[in-house]
Design an enzyme around this catalytic site. Structure first.
Site, PDB file in Angstrom:
ATOM      1  N   GLY A 126       0.763  -1.438  -0.043  1.00 57.62           N
ATOM      2  CA  GLY A 126      -0.029  -0.020   0.052  1.00 57.62           C
ATOM      3  C   GLY A 126       0.881   1.281   0.024  1.00 57.62           C
ATOM      4  O   GLY A 126       2.006   1.288  -0.550  1.00 57.62           O
ATOM      5  N   SER A 127       0.340   2.386   0.433  1.00 59.75           N
ATOM      6  CA  SER A 127       0.721   3.520   0.508  1.00 59.75           C
ATOM      7  C   SER A 127       2.094   3.896   1.823  1.00 59.75           C
ATOM      8  O   SER A 127       2.043   3.237   2.742  1.00 59.75           O
ATOM      9  CB  SER A 127      -0.137   4.656   0.847  1.00 59.75           C
ATOM     10  OG  SER A 127      -0.724   4.705   1.815  1.00 59.75           O
ATOM     11  N   THR A 150       0.277   4.851   5.089  1.00 61.89           N
ATOM     12  CA  THR A 150      -0.092   3.937   5.991  1.00 61.89           C
ATOM     13  C   THR A 150       0.917   2.820   6.429  1.00 61.89           C
ATOM     14  O   THR A 150       0.772   2.559   7.337  1.00 61.89           O
ATOM     15  CB  THR A 150      -1.214   3.114   5.089  1.00 61.89           C
ATOM     16  OG1 THR A 150      -2.280   4.092   4.694  1.00 61.89           O
ATOM     17  CG2 THR A 150      -1.689   1.798   5.666  1.00 61.89           C
ATOM     18  N   ALA A 151       2.066   2.847   5.799  1.00 64.67           N
ATOM     19  CA  ALA A 151       3.193   1.771   6.213  1.00 64.67           C
ATOM     20  C   ALA A 151       3.692   2.414   7.330  1.00 64.67           C
ATOM     21  O   ALA A 151       3.924   1.661   8.302  1.00 64.67           O
ATOM     22  CB  ALA A 151       4.354   1.996   5.079  1.00 64.67           C
ATOM     23  N   GLU A 192       5.761  -3.318   1.155  1.00 65.47           N
ATOM     24  CA  GLU A 192       5.982  -3.174  -0.535  1.00 65.47           C
ATOM     25  C   GLU A 192       4.970  -2.134  -0.629  1.00 65.47           C
ATOM     26  O   GLU A 192       3.713  -1.856  -0.827  1.00 65.47           O
ATOM     27  CB  GLU A 192       5.096  -4.459  -1.175  1.00 65.47           C
ATOM     28  CG  GLU A 192       5.909  -5.649  -1.162  1.00 65.47           C
ATOM     29  CD  GLU A 192       5.349  -7.063  -1.727  1.00 65.47           C
ATOM     30  OE1 GLU A 192       4.565  -6.656  -2.532  1.00 65.47           O
ATOM     31  OE2 GLU A 192       5.381  -7.980  -1.486  1.00 65.47           O
ATOM     32  N   CYS A 231       2.203  -0.434  -8.844  1.00 63.47           N
ATOM     33  CA  CYS A 231       3.195   0.170  -8.196  1.00 63.47           C
ATOM     34  C   CYS A 231       4.568   0.286  -8.953  1.00 63.47           C
ATOM     35  O   CYS A 231       5.580   1.170  -8.724  1.00 63.47           O
ATOM     36  CB  CYS A 231       3.503  -0.595  -6.949  1.00 63.47           C
ATOM     37  SG  CYS A 231       3.583  -2.252  -6.969  1.00 63.47           S
ATOM     38  N   GLU A 276       4.236   9.733  -6.317  1.00 63.86           N
ATOM     39  CA  GLU A 276       3.283   8.763  -7.007  1.00 63.86           C
ATOM     40  C   GLU A 276       2.091   9.052  -7.313  1.00 63.86           C
ATOM     41  O   GLU A 276       1.312   9.477  -6.291  1.00 63.86           O
ATOM     42  CB  GLU A 276       3.496   7.239  -6.205  1.00 63.86           C
ATOM     43  CG  GLU A 276       2.856   6.216  -6.909  1.00 63.86           C
ATOM     44  CD  GLU A 276       2.733   4.986  -6.271  1.00 63.86           C
ATOM     45  OE1 GLU A 276       2.405   5.100  -5.076  1.00 63.86           O
ATOM     46  OE2 GLU A 276       2.968   3.888  -6.733  1.00 63.86           O
TER      47      GLU A 276
HETATM   48  O1  TXE Z   1      -3.715   3.356   0.065  1.00 59.86           O
HETATM   49  P1  TXE Z   1      -3.683   2.610   1.899  1.00 59.86           P
HETATM   50  P2  TXE Z   1      -4.715   4.178  -0.512  1.00 59.86           P
HETATM   51  C1  TXE Z   1      -0.474   4.281  -3.043  1.00 59.86           C
HETATM   52  C2  TXE Z   1      -0.908   5.232  -4.468  1.00 59.86           C
HETATM   53  C3  TXE Z   1      -2.235   5.497  -4.053  1.00 59.86           C
HETATM   54  C4  TXE Z   1      -2.059   6.017  -2.352  1.00 59.86           C
HETATM   55  C5  TXE Z   1      -3.222   5.850  -1.700  1.00 59.86           C
HETATM   56  O2  TXE Z   1      -0.058   6.333  -4.693  1.00 59.86           O
HETATM   57  O3  TXE Z   1      -2.595   6.870  -4.658  1.00 59.86           O
HETATM   58  O4  TXE Z   1      -1.250   5.003  -2.150  1.00 59.86           O
HETATM   59  O5  TXE Z   1      -3.931   4.582  -1.689  1.00 59.86           O
HETATM   60  C6  TXE Z   1      -5.238  -0.517   4.571  1.00 59.86           C
HETATM   61  N1  TXE Z   1      -3.476   0.278   9.467  1.00 59.86           N
HETATM   62  N2  TXE Z   1      -0.508   2.949  -3.226  1.00 59.86           N
HETATM   63  O6  TXE Z   1      -5.200   5.416   0.599  1.00 59.86           O
HETATM   64  O7  TXE Z   1      -4.224   3.548   2.719  1.00 59.86           O
HETATM   65  C7  TXE Z   1      -6.283  -0.092   3.841  1.00 59.86           C
HETATM   66  O8  TXE Z   1      -7.441  -0.567   4.463  1.00 59.86           O
HETATM   67  C8  TXE Z   1      -3.617  -0.947   8.708  1.00 59.86           C
HETATM   68  C9  TXE Z   1       0.293   1.997  -4.108  1.00 59.86           C
HETATM   69  O9  TXE Z   1      -5.962   3.165  -0.975  1.00 59.86           O
HETATM   70  O10 TXE Z   1      -1.977   2.219   1.894  1.00 59.86           O
HETATM   71  C10 TXE Z   1      -5.915  -0.996   2.628  1.00 59.86           C
HETATM   72  O11 TXE Z   1      -6.466  -2.246   2.728  1.00 59.86           O
HETATM   73  N3  TXE Z   1      -4.319  -0.788   7.454  1.00 59.86           N
HETATM   74  C11 TXE Z   1      -0.094   0.628  -3.672  1.00 59.86           C
HETATM   75  C12 TXE Z   1      -4.351  -0.796   2.215  1.00 59.86           C
HETATM   76  O12 TXE Z   1      -4.209  -0.472   3.710  1.00 59.86           O
HETATM   77  C13 TXE Z   1      -4.378   0.348   7.012  1.00 59.86           C
HETATM   78  C14 TXE Z   1      -1.216   0.114  -3.697  1.00 59.86           C
HETATM   79  C15 TXE Z   1      -3.711   0.042   1.548  1.00 59.86           C
HETATM   80  O13 TXE Z   1      -4.313   1.251   1.695  1.00 59.86           O
HETATM   81  C16 TXE Z   1      -4.588   1.523   7.598  1.00 59.86           C
HETATM   82  C17 TXE Z   1      -2.094   1.019  -3.204  1.00 59.86           C
HETATM   83  C18 TXE Z   1      -4.260   1.422   8.908  1.00 59.86           C
HETATM   84  N4  TXE Z   1      -3.838   2.520   9.734  1.00 59.86           N
HETATM   85  C19 TXE Z   1      -1.689   2.519  -2.992  1.00 59.86           C
HETATM   86  N5  TXE Z   1      -4.943   2.521   6.974  1.00 59.86           N
HETATM   87  C20 TXE Z   1       1.223  -0.338  -4.158  1.00 59.86           C
HETATM   88  N6  TXE Z   1       2.319  -0.462  -3.302  1.00 59.86           N
HETATM   89  O14 TXE Z   1       0.981  -0.983  -5.055  1.00 59.86           O
HETATM   90  C21 TXE Z   1      -5.244   1.870   5.827  1.00 59.86           C
HETATM   91  N7  TXE Z   1      -4.947   0.447   5.539  1.00 59.86           N
END
Ligand code: TXE
Length: 485
Positions: free
Chosen positions: A233-234, A237-238, A255, A288, A383
């Site tokens: 994810g992002s 959030t990471a 990742e 990504c 990104e």
């Molecule tokens: O991602 P989030 P979002 C990037 C891409 C995109 C941006 C935002 O640039 O525009 O991130 O996307 C879970 N504790 N990528 O807001 O929030 C959430 O429910 C635990 C790149 O959708 O990172 C989801 O299941 N989990 C990327 C997951 O995290 C939490 C793919 C991803 O969401 C959480 C996606 C928390 N506090 C977005 N908050 C890639 N690497 O491929 C949210 N989540």
């Protein structure tokens, strides 16, 4: 309200899957289709209570699954793959309806790959071993002990593909799983729970909790019984997850995003270079690994740009269910606004739109190329996760490497060049988890996958997945089994 919804003719359970049974929540959230923004259904909106129940179920099931012989674990994983293969059409249409990526890709590429994820890690498990070795007559035996309940948090851009890329090795390793799919694409994870149960996976070994990450994420990632956390994810959030996992020092695999370069040298096959560049619009740029920064050597920049624009103009954007469509919608209206904001700010600060640069009707953004962009500008550094590429030129190989490495990310890089020595030289200098030379997106599951810098922490794939999902143990035995003091 019914717990079952029908999506494109397929019945999907909207509840969580915890301890081998369906569990509802008091509240729900609406799941929208990006194709036409229609409501597909109301999905269980998990709370920390369901999150804790899922971890407890995974903890209770762990000793039994960990003790299940490898061959039996592998057999069940192959049975899950069989179940996926039987339902490829259904999985493909549900995924496309839920996340807007192309039906033809789901049908022919992604869903077969989902099945392969299970087969690959099942087979790899059976071959997994370290050679025993000796120390002054003592035998060292390294074993791959299952680590425990694993929290797997996945995004919406390739929901089932990315979920199973984590679920399969975690289960193969003997871990139990709590899968938290993204709230924008929750459906195929629910179907996976059905398929796994039908394949004979014991209750509690795979649990699926639906809901908003902001509401249930912390309950999962801060849980002392969570022994592994794998997240795609992002970056923001990471950071939250890392902070939440810190008190327990739970091992993390992260990742994250990228801002990967495509380097086009003057000696490249120009047809190939243009094809590689246009390919970056796949999945409406929500990849990504996408090489969103095109870096072109000056003498060929004009020709490359002209041909790129011609080819991009021929792309067909529209309903992802149609065979002829090349680019579908963006996942969500919020994502579309984000993309639009990036482009507007870039233009306000001097970027020139070569093609695209506007929203279309519905949730579609025109494939866009921007040039006259400064290396330190937002559009080059951040990104976008939409069909937006930038183009910069370079005069020398050194400058190309400098620009390529000039962001905080380090996920991937792609080179187009006819000079193999150059490819080796440049690849050696790039900060990237994967470098593709004259190709793109070729990904063997045995290769290490992950990113450097803000693109992530750790690697998964092949043996590296088992490194992550296992606790390695070294047992040292005295000569003949006795101490030789
Ligand atoms: O991602 P989030 P979002 C990037 C891409 C995109 C941006 C935002 O640039 O525009 O991130 O996307 C879970 N504790 N990528 O807001 O929030 C959430 O429910 C635990 C790149 O959708 O990172 C989801 O299941 N989990 C990327 C997951 O995290 C939490 C793919 C991803 O969401 C959480 C996606 C928390 N506090 C977005 N908050 C890639 N690497 O491929 C949210 N989540």
């Amino acid at each position: 309200m019914s717990d079952l919804i029908t999506v494109a003719g397929v019945s999907v359970d909207t509840r969580h899957w915890i301890g081998g049974r369906r569990v509802a929540s008091a509240d729900t959230f609406a799941d929208l289709s990006p194709i036409d923004e229609s409501v597909l259904g109301e999905i269980a909106r998990g709370t920390p209570v369901e999150a804790a129940a899922a971890v407890a179920a995974a903890k209770a099931a762990f000793p039994g699954w960990a003790a299940t012989p490898r061959a039996e674990r592998a057999r069940i994983l192959h049975a899950i793959a069989d179940g996926v293969e039987k339902r490829i059409e259904e999985l493909a249409i549900v995924e496309t309806t839920d996340n807007g990526a192309l039906l033809r890709s789901h049908r022919r590429g992604v869903m077969p790959r989902v099945a392969h994820n299970f087969r690959f890690f099942a087979d790899w498990l059976l071959r997994l071993d370290h050679e025993d070795f000796e120390t002054r007559g003592h035998t060292n035996h390294v074993s791959w002990d299952p680590a425990g309940p694993s929290v797997l948090i996945t995004p919406w851009n390739a929901p089932l593909m990315l979920a199973t890329w984590k679920v399969a090795p975690a289960l193969a390793a003997g871990n139990t799983v709590i899968l938290k799919p993204a709230e924008w694409s929750p459906l195929t994870a629910s179907l996976l729970a059905d398929i796994a149960a039908q394949a004979g996976l014991p209750a509690g070994v795979l649990n699926v909790v639906q809901g908003y990450g902001a509401e249930i994420g912390d309950a999962l990632t801060s849980h002392p019984d969570a022994r592994r956390i794998s997240f795609t994810g992002s970056v923001p959030t990471a950071r939250r997850i890392a902070a939440s996992a810190a008190p327990n020092l739970t091992p993390l695999s992260l990742e994250l995003g990228g801002k990967s370069p495509l380097l086009v040298f003057a000696d490249a096959d120009m047809d190939l270079a243009v094809d590689l560049a246009v390919e970056q619009y796949d999945n409406a740029g929500q990849v990504c690994l996408a090489a969103t920064r095109i870096l072109v050597e000056e003498p060929v920049a004009e020709e490359f740009t002209r041909r790129f624009v011609e080819k991009t103009a021929r792309l067909k954007q529209g309903d992802p269910r149609e065979e002829a469509t090349d680019i579908g919608p963006s996942i969500h209206s919020r994502q579309l606004e984000k993309i639009d904001g990036f482009v507007r700010r870039a233009v306000e600060t001097g970027a020139r739109v070569v093609i695209g640069g506007y929203r279309k009707e519905g949730q579609y953004y025109a494939p866009t190329l921007l040039t006259d962009v400064a290396q330190d500008s937002e559009i080059v550094q951040e990104e976008v996760f939409g069909p937006v590429l930038t183009l910069q030129t370079f005069a020398t190989e050194e400058e190309a490497v400098h620009l390529a490495n000039g962001t905080r990310f380090g996920l991937a890089a792609t080179l187009a060049t006819g000079d193999h020595e150059r490819a080796e030289r440049v690849s050696a200098q790039l900060v990237a988890g994967t470098v593709w030379v004259n190709c793109f997106f070729v990904r063997d599951l045995q290769a290490p996958f992950g990113g450097s810098r803000l693109s992530g922490v750790g690697r998964e794939g092949g043996t590296w997945s088992f490194d992550f999902y296992c606790d390695l143990k070294n047992t040292v035995t005295a000569p003949n089994g006795w101490n030789n003091h």
